[in-house]
Design a protein around this motif. Structure first.
Motif, PDB file in Angstrom:
ATOM      1  N   LYS A   1      56.547  69.140  67.228  1.00 48.97           N
ATOM      2  CA  LYS A   1      56.454  67.767  67.742  1.00 48.97           C
ATOM      3  C   LYS A   1      57.023  67.711  69.154  1.00 48.97           C
ATOM      4  O   LYS A   1      58.041  68.336  69.454  1.00 48.97           O
ATOM      5  CB  LYS A   1      57.219  66.800  66.835  1.00 48.97           C
TER       6      LYS A   1
ATOM      7  N   CYS B   1      56.976  66.589  58.985  1.00 43.97           N
ATOM      8  CA  CYS B   1      55.505  66.592  58.952  1.00 43.97           C
ATOM      9  C   CYS B   1      54.975  66.172  57.586  1.00 43.97           C
ATOM     10  O   CYS B   1      54.030  66.769  57.047  1.00 43.97           O
ATOM     11  CB  CYS B   1      54.957  67.967  59.347  1.00 43.97           C
TER      12      CYS B   1
ATOM     13  N   CYS C   1      56.438  72.912  61.748  1.00 43.81           N
ATOM     14  CA  CYS C   1      56.106  71.557  62.188  1.00 43.81           C
ATOM     15  C   CYS C   1      56.518  71.424  63.649  1.00 43.81           C
ATOM     16  O   CYS C   1      57.694  71.593  63.983  1.00 43.81           O
ATOM     17  CB  CYS C   1      56.836  70.525  61.332  1.00 43.81           C
TER      18      CYS C   1
ATOM     19  N   ILE D   1      58.560  74.043  58.029  1.00 39.49           N
ATOM     20  CA  ILE D   1      58.170  72.914  57.193  1.00 39.49           C
ATOM     21  C   ILE D   1      58.833  72.979  55.821  1.00 39.49           C
ATOM     22  O   ILE D   1      58.941  71.962  55.121  1.00 39.49           O
ATOM     23  CB  ILE D   1      56.632  72.842  57.071  1.00 39.49           C
TER      24      ILE D   1
ATOM     25  N   THR E   1      51.910  65.987  67.477  1.00 39.29           N
ATOM     26  CA  THR E   1      52.504  66.742  66.383  1.00 39.29           C
ATOM     27  C   THR E   1      51.443  67.457  65.574  1.00 39.29           C
ATOM     28  O   THR E   1      50.267  67.072  65.568  1.00 39.29           O
ATOM     29  CB  THR E   1      53.335  65.807  65.464  1.00 39.29           C
TER      30      THR E   1
ATOM     31  N   THR F   1      50.989  71.225  62.634  1.00 46.11           N
ATOM     32  CA  THR F   1      51.582  72.389  61.982  1.00 46.11           C
ATOM     33  C   THR F   1      50.744  73.627  62.277  1.00 46.11           C
ATOM     34  O   THR F   1      49.556  73.539  62.580  1.00 46.11           O
ATOM     35  CB  THR F   1      51.677  72.193  60.462  1.00 46.11           C
TER      36      THR F   1
END
Length: 235
Positions: free
Chosen positions: A50, A228, A48, A160, A110, A112
């Motif tokens: 960001k 996420c 994840c 994640i 953001t 993944t």
């Protein structure tokens, strides 16, 4: 130029993400922010990502070109440090057409991606060509010049599947302090909300770990972690 305070901490970074040849010359005048991560990413693992952006308030344009590229040590941002790096495809990027013009609030970019295992460095910037970058007029003071300077803060890349972690049971002398959870760090802090288990509707802290005073009776605390959209709990 500009008035923006950092989103957290004592500093942010600024870079030129969009600039016409008439202003910055034929090279494009771009800036790309590169840094080595704490460790190589693990092949097959989903991360994840960001980071937060804010348009510098004197910029004539807002843009949609915000991306994060992860790669090995062959990334060249020295000899190619001002041209648009369109030959790199960022694993995480802002939605095409989502032009950001906000000069006041910090907005998150953001997403993944699944690592290949070679990723050791992160590069932040606009990986679109000048023509492919969508824009919106923001500040007419410098028109017809075309450029956009962007401030960035709070960059994170977190597995994640990271388990929530409140820590082991701790016993202490009443009145002394104890620390629960993970060490505080960028990204993971805002992902974690802490609750006293007697009241799970009102959080008592927003951080990866917290310091508490030992009570005379047993107290139970819970951390809720949201990375996420993947929510996990630990007590």
């Amino acid at each position: 130029g500009g008035f923006q305070y950092p989103r957290t901490g004592n500093a942010s970074v600024i870079s030129t993400f969009y600039c016409s040849a008439s202003v910055c010359g034929p090279g494009g005048g771009r800036g790309y922010l590169k840094n080595r991560m704490k460790g190589n990413l693990i092949a097959g693992k989903t991360y994840c990502v960001k980071f937060y952006v804010n348009i510098q308030n004197q910029s004539p344009f807002g843009i949609d070109g915000f991306g994060a590229y992860f790669g090995d040590n062959t990334i060249d941002t020295i000899t190619k440090c001002t041209i648009p790096l369109t030959y790199l495809t960022p694993q995480v990027q802002n939605t095409n057409g989502n032009v950001i013009t906000d000069t006041l609030n910090w907005l998150p970019i953001t997403g993944t991606f699944v690592a290949t295992g070679i990723e050791k460095y992160c590069v932040l910037g606009n990986f679109k060509s000048h023509a492919a970058t969508n824009t919106a007029s923001l500040n007419p003071l410098y028109l017809p010049q075309e450029w956009s300077d962007v401030l960035l803060d709070d960059v994170s890349c977190i597995p994640i599947d990271l388990p929530a972690f409140a820590g082991a049971d701790i016993f202490g002398i009443p009145g002394n302090t104890v620390y629960l959870g993970r060490p505080q760090d960028v990204g993971i802090d805002e992902a974690c909300l802490w609750y006293n288990l007697s009241n799970t509707t009102t959080p008592i802290a927003n951080a990866a770990g917290i310091t508490l005073t030992v009570a005379t009776t047993t107290q139970t605390y819970m951390v809720k972690q949201d990375i996420c959209g993947i929510i996990k709990y630990d007590t």
